[in-house]
Design an enzyme around this catalytic site. Structure first.
Site, mmCIF file in Angstrom:
data_model
loop_
_atom_site.group_PDB
_atom_site.id
_atom_site.type_symbol
_atom_site.label_atom_id
_atom_site.label_comp_id
_atom_site.label_asym_id
_atom_site.label_seq_id
_atom_site.Cartn_x
_atom_site.Cartn_y
_atom_site.Cartn_z
ATOM 1 N N ASP A 1 0.868 -1.170 0.000
ATOM 2 C CA ASP A 1 0.000 0.000 0.000
ATOM 3 C C ASP A 1 0.909 1.225 0.000
ATOM 4 O O ASP A 1 1.910 1.252 0.718
ATOM 5 C CB ASP A 1 -0.922 -0.002 1.218
ATOM 6 N N ARG B 1 8.591 2.197 -3.966
ATOM 7 C CA ARG B 1 8.113 0.812 -4.183
ATOM 8 C C ARG B 1 9.304 -0.123 -4.375
ATOM 9 O O ARG B 1 9.375 -1.198 -3.790
ATOM 10 C CB ARG B 1 7.201 0.795 -5.419
HETATM 11 P P1 ITT Z 1 -3.716 -1.984 -5.273
HETATM 12 O O1 ITT Z 1 -4.562 -2.886 -6.139
HETATM 13 O O2 ITT Z 1 -2.319 -2.505 -5.105
HETATM 14 O O3 ITT Z 1 -4.364 -1.625 -3.964
HETATM 15 P P2 ITT Z 1 -3.986 0.880 -5.884
HETATM 16 O O4 ITT Z 1 -3.913 1.550 -7.227
HETATM 17 O O5 ITT Z 1 -5.281 0.928 -5.127
HETATM 18 O O6 ITT Z 1 -3.508 -0.625 -6.133
HETATM 19 P P3 ITT Z 1 -2.579 2.119 -3.575
HETATM 20 O O7 ITT Z 1 -3.813 2.045 -2.759
HETATM 21 O O8 ITT Z 1 -1.320 1.540 -2.990
HETATM 22 O O9 ITT Z 1 -2.793 1.471 -5.027
HETATM 23 O O10 ITT Z 1 -2.199 3.599 -3.953
HETATM 24 C C1 ITT Z 1 -3.051 4.701 -3.713
HETATM 25 C C2 ITT Z 1 -2.870 5.717 -4.802
HETATM 26 O O11 ITT Z 1 -1.585 6.343 -4.628
HETATM 27 C C3 ITT Z 1 -2.861 5.153 -6.207
HETATM 28 O O12 ITT Z 1 -4.135 5.058 -6.728
HETATM 29 C C4 ITT Z 1 -2.029 6.171 -6.954
HETATM 30 O O13 ITT Z 1 -2.863 7.193 -7.357
HETATM 31 C C5 ITT Z 1 -1.065 6.688 -5.886
HETATM 32 N N1 ITT Z 1 0.236 6.048 -6.078
HETATM 33 C C6 ITT Z 1 0.680 4.871 -5.536
HETATM 34 N N2 ITT Z 1 1.926 4.597 -5.953
HETATM 35 C C7 ITT Z 1 2.284 5.610 -6.773
HETATM 36 C C8 ITT Z 1 3.432 5.882 -7.535
HETATM 37 O O14 ITT Z 1 4.485 5.076 -7.548
HETATM 38 N N3 ITT Z 1 3.439 6.991 -8.274
HETATM 39 C C9 ITT Z 1 2.392 7.841 -8.288
HETATM 40 N N4 ITT Z 1 1.267 7.653 -7.610
HETATM 41 C C10 ITT Z 1 1.196 6.538 -6.858
#
Ligand code: ITT
Length: 195
Positions: free
Chosen positions: A68, A177
């Site tokens: 996350d 990440r």
């Molecule tokens: P999961 O299926 O793994 O939960 P997710 O897209 O819901 O995927 P997260 O809850 O971990 O991912 O991330 C929350 C938000 O943070 C995600 O929707 C992105 O908008 C942002 N985010 C996460 N990692 C990022 C990255 O490396 N670069 C830019 N934005 C990122």
């Protein structure tokens, strides 16, 4: 050894498949035939990471990891943080989230921010967590089309371009990440199951 990555985010999968590892094959949910929307109901990255890996471990009983990630902005007291995906409200899209972020930061003297990733690994019924942080700042306008999420407005320390102007290999030189998952991979490379 097989290792399932419990995510529905294709960009995360692409970034992680670029990392080198020796002992195992990383499989996506699609590759193991699981099609569910994994819940993220908690108010910490740690608890949400646990929820995602536990959900898939219960379905497969195989080694699984999830992560996350949140964008934490100092001048906004750590927001959007764990709510990064829903910053502009339920049902709004990523552009709305970016617009809100740039608006909230309009008059703030500091634009310091960090991405923080918490990775959760479950293997043989035990959970292990790993954290990766990438410090940087939020730009005043968005720039670039690669990557996903807040990448067009984030410049990591040590660079002068946004993540959205980098390819995956270059993003991984700085990425939160990559830092979290590389620790997880190093752990697994040394892992000896206790019987
Ligand atoms: P999961 O299926 O793994 O939960 P997710 O897209 O819901 O995927 P997260 O809850 O971990 O991912 O991330 C929350 C938000 O943070 C995600 O929707 C992105 O908008 C942002 N985010 C996460 N990692 C990022 C990255 O490396 N670069 C830019 N934005 C990122």
């Amino acid at each position: 050894m097989k290792l399932i990555f419990a995510t529905n985010n294709k960009n995360k999968v692409e970034e992680i498949k670029h990392l080198t590892h020796h002992k195992f094959e990383i499989l996506t949910l699609q590759e193991v035939g699981i099609d569910i929307d994994i819940p993220e109901p908690h108010d910490t990255l740690e608890a949400n990471a646990t929820e995602k890996s536990t959900t898939i471990y219960k379905l497969t009983n195989e080694a699984v990891f999830s992560e996350d990630t949140g964008l934490e902005v100092a001048a906004l007291n750590g927001a959007p943080g764990v709510k990064s995906a829903r910053y502009a409200g339920e049902g709004r899209n990523m552009q709305d989230n970016i617009d809100k972020l740039l608006h909230e930061l309009k008059d703030k003297p500091s634009r310091a921010a960090q991405f923080r990733t918490v990775a959760s690994l479950i293997i043989n019924g035990t959970e292990y967590q790993f954290e990766g942080i990438c410090k940087g700042h939020i730009t005043t306008t968005q720039d670039g089309t690669s990557g996903f999420g807040y990448d067009p407005v984030f410049i990591p320390e040590g660079s002068d371009i946004t993540f959205a102007n980098m390819d995956v290999t270059e993003k991984n030189k700085y990425s939160h990440r990559k830092k979290a998952v590389q620790q997880l991979i190093d752990f697994l490379n040394d892992y000896q199951p206790t019987i």
